[in-house]
Design a protein around this motif. Sequence first.
Motif, PDB file in Angstrom:
ATOM      1  N   THR A 128      17.716   4.832   7.801  1.00 11.23           N
ATOM      2  CA  THR A 128      16.540   5.407   6.999  1.00 11.23           C
ATOM      3  C   THR A 128      16.544   6.654   6.453  1.00 11.23           C
ATOM      4  OG1 THR A 128      15.252   3.989   8.121  1.00 11.23           O
ATOM      5  CG2 THR A 128      14.030   5.553   7.201  1.00 11.23           C
ATOM      6  N   LEU A 129      17.471   7.720   7.559  1.00 10.10           N
ATOM      7  CA  LEU A 129      17.529   9.088   7.010  1.00 10.10           C
ATOM      8  C   LEU A 129      18.420   9.255   5.685  1.00 10.10           C
ATOM      9  CD1 LEU A 129      18.123  10.686  10.411  1.00 10.10           C
ATOM     10  CD2 LEU A 129      15.895  11.051   9.002  1.00 10.10           C
ATOM     11  N   ILE A 130      19.175   8.168   5.526  1.00 14.16           N
ATOM     12  CA  ILE A 130      20.214   8.245   4.375  1.00 14.16           C
ATOM     13  C   ILE A 130      19.300   7.614   3.295  1.00 14.16           C
ATOM     14  CG2 ILE A 130      22.311   7.246   3.393  1.00 14.16           C
ATOM     15  CD1 ILE A 130      23.346   7.518   6.235  1.00 14.16           C
ATOM     16  N   ALA A 131      18.620   6.516   3.581  1.00 14.41           N
ATOM     17  CA  ALA A 131      18.043   5.815   2.502  1.00 14.41           C
ATOM     18  C   ALA A 131      16.752   6.377   1.994  1.00 14.41           C
ATOM     19  CB  ALA A 131      17.824   4.362   2.947  1.00 14.41           C
ATOM     20  N   VAL A 132      16.008   6.932   2.616  1.00 14.31           N
ATOM     21  CA  VAL A 132      14.752   7.561   2.372  1.00 14.31           C
ATOM     22  C   VAL A 132      14.961   9.091   2.225  1.00 14.31           C
ATOM     23  CG1 VAL A 132      12.330   7.737   2.792  1.00 14.31           C
ATOM     24  CG2 VAL A 132      13.666   5.875   3.351  1.00 14.31           C
TER      25      VAL A 132
ATOM     26  N   LYS B  34       0.865  -1.183   0.064  1.00 14.73           N
ATOM     27  CA  LYS B  34      -0.081   0.055   0.093  1.00 14.73           C
ATOM     28  C   LYS B  34       0.777   1.301   0.067  1.00 14.73           C
ATOM     29  CE  LYS B  34      -4.259  -1.924   0.257  1.00 14.73           C
ATOM     30  NZ  LYS B  34      -5.165  -1.608  -1.004  1.00 14.73           N
ATOM     31  N   GLY B  35       2.030   1.245   0.127  1.00 18.03           N
ATOM     32  CA  GLY B  35       2.932   2.452  -0.072  1.00 18.03           C
ATOM     33  C   GLY B  35       3.559   2.715   1.320  1.00 18.03           C
ATOM     34  N   THR B  36       3.604   1.832   2.347  1.00 18.18           N
ATOM     35  CA  THR B  36       4.327   2.151   3.502  1.00 18.18           C
ATOM     36  C   THR B  36       5.898   1.812   3.373  1.00 18.18           C
ATOM     37  OG1 THR B  36       2.460   1.913   4.745  1.00 18.18           O
ATOM     38  CG2 THR B  36       4.628   2.084   5.947  1.00 18.18           C
ATOM     39  N   ASN B  37       6.858   2.670   3.508  1.00 17.67           N
ATOM     40  CA  ASN B  37       7.952   2.402   3.635  1.00 17.67           C
ATOM     41  C   ASN B  37       8.450   1.384   4.557  1.00 17.67           C
ATOM     42  OD1 ASN B  37      11.266   3.001   4.159  1.00 17.67           O
ATOM     43  ND2 ASN B  37      10.807   3.936   2.150  1.00 17.67           N
ATOM     44  N   LYS B  38       9.453   0.236   4.068  1.00 22.24           N
ATOM     45  CA  LYS B  38       9.725  -0.743   5.162  1.00 22.24           C
ATOM     46  C   LYS B  38      10.842  -0.550   6.189  1.00 22.24           C
ATOM     47  CE  LYS B  38      12.613  -1.941   1.068  1.00 22.24           C
ATOM     48  NZ  LYS B  38      11.807  -0.988   0.135  1.00 22.24           N
ATOM     49  N   TYR B  39      11.578   0.670   5.590  1.00 21.16           N
ATOM     50  CA  TYR B  39      12.733   0.946   6.664  1.00 21.16           C
ATOM     51  C   TYR B  39      12.211   1.906   7.884  1.00 21.16           C
ATOM     52  CZ  TYR B  39      15.367  -0.193   2.647  1.00 21.16           C
ATOM     53  OH  TYR B  39      16.214  -0.909   1.678  1.00 21.16           O
ATOM     54  N   ILE B  40      11.280   2.566   7.327  1.00 18.52           N
ATOM     55  CA  ILE B  40      10.294   3.538   8.295  1.00 18.52           C
ATOM     56  C   ILE B  40       9.538   2.732   9.240  1.00 18.52           C
ATOM     57  CG2 ILE B  40       8.643   5.369   8.552  1.00 18.52           C
ATOM     58  CD1 ILE B  40       9.853   6.432   6.228  1.00 18.52           C
ATOM     59  N   MET B  41       8.929   1.657   8.817  1.00 13.12           N
ATOM     60  CA  MET B  41       8.322   0.623   9.807  1.00 13.12           C
ATOM     61  C   MET B  41       9.076   0.076  10.733  1.00 13.12           C
ATOM     62  SD  MET B  41       5.382  -1.559   7.639  1.00 13.12           S
ATOM     63  CE  MET B  41       6.325  -2.219   6.733  1.00 13.12           C
ATOM     64  N   VAL B  42      10.313  -0.468  10.291  1.00 11.18           N
ATOM     65  CA  VAL B  42      11.539  -0.782  11.247  1.00 11.18           C
ATOM     66  C   VAL B  42      11.628   0.268  12.448  1.00 11.18           C
ATOM     67  CG1 VAL B  42      13.566  -1.794  11.562  1.00 11.18           C
ATOM     68  CG2 VAL B  42      12.505  -2.305   9.731  1.00 11.18           C
ATOM     69  N   VAL B  43      11.499   1.296  11.964  1.00  9.64           N
ATOM     70  CA  VAL B  43      12.327   2.659  13.066  1.00  9.64           C
ATOM     71  C   VAL B  43      10.909   2.740  14.147  1.00  9.64           C
ATOM     72  CG1 VAL B  43      12.730   4.991  13.387  1.00  9.64           C
ATOM     73  CG2 VAL B  43      13.499   3.667  11.350  1.00  9.64           C
TER      74      VAL B  43
END
Length: 357
Positions: free
Chosen positions: A224-228, A32-41
């Motif tokens: 995530t700050l670097i990747a996203v 649905k568009g949720t970022n996987k890395y942000i979910m981990v955080v």
Amino acid sequence: MSMESLLPFLGMVMAILAQAANMVVNKAAMSKGTNKYIMVVYANGLSTLILLPPALFFHHRSGRPPLTFSILCRFFMLALFGGSAQIFGFVGIEYSSATLGTAMLNLIPAFTFILAIIFRMEKVQWRSSSSNAKILGTIASITGAFVVTFYKGQPIMLLPSSHPLNLFSSKSNWVLGGLFLAADSFFTSLWYILQASTLKKYPAVVVIVCFQCLFTTVQSALFTLIAVKDANAWELRLDMGLIAVLYTAIVSIVLRYTITTWCVRKAGALFCSMFKPLGIIFGVIMGAIFLGDPFYFGSLVGALIIVTGFYAVMWGKAREENLVEGGSRWESLGQNKAPLLQNNIQEKHNCTSILCK
């Protein structure tokens, strides 16, 4: 079956079900568009907030040893291994399916066995049936992983394409997803080995998990700050992404870990490990119903090979534990018999002396 043995059984079924459901929920959120890395955080950050009060309480009441720099470094490495496993797992199921993710989890005992040999925590005895079973089981598990990764085959269970929740994309890279999921199992195995040695030095489960979640939050946030690059991706809305974060934090991390730890204490680690293959069944059913994921023939064949290897490794481990336990009993019995034998000899000597007199 008594209630004492029934509760660990039900607990492990619930834990495996929660783990399989977590993969399905995260797959749906990412689709649905949720970022996987942000979910981990977010998931680890929320878990830290949940675990912080009981961690402080138990640490204060139980009189645990002080948190030295060495212990904190161990917590940091646990977070690094655990966080890496989470990220690889999320990426893997995004590229493939929740079904493949649950199947690849059965690689963990094989990877753990290999790492234990590398770190000299395990000795291979070629003439021992238990060692041979673990070696053959490891080879079978890795072979099965190659099968499910590189051989897809024809779909043997496919829901109609009109299913409203059919989220399986033709763009998904099955092979790449399988490799990421294998990396997930590898880092989880590293986490298990480090966790076992850490618990011996600092036996406070809640404190360890709390610090691990805290460090994972910091590490994954920096990554995530670097990747996203998109700042809007950090915004959580009332959609599947928020549900995935809440479920992962509350159910998958806090509750599942607590239940599993309790079951390990009650029934042993071997008993709990035997439930891993149930995740494949749960993953197939929930993936088909909620995501519309097809189940491929290659996944079936590979999963059967992995499960066979899994149980071979577990059988070898169980046999070793039985041999060690049996040896300890004989040693204890011998120690108990020695004084009795000496007493009998002394009594006979005394009787002989009396008769001679």
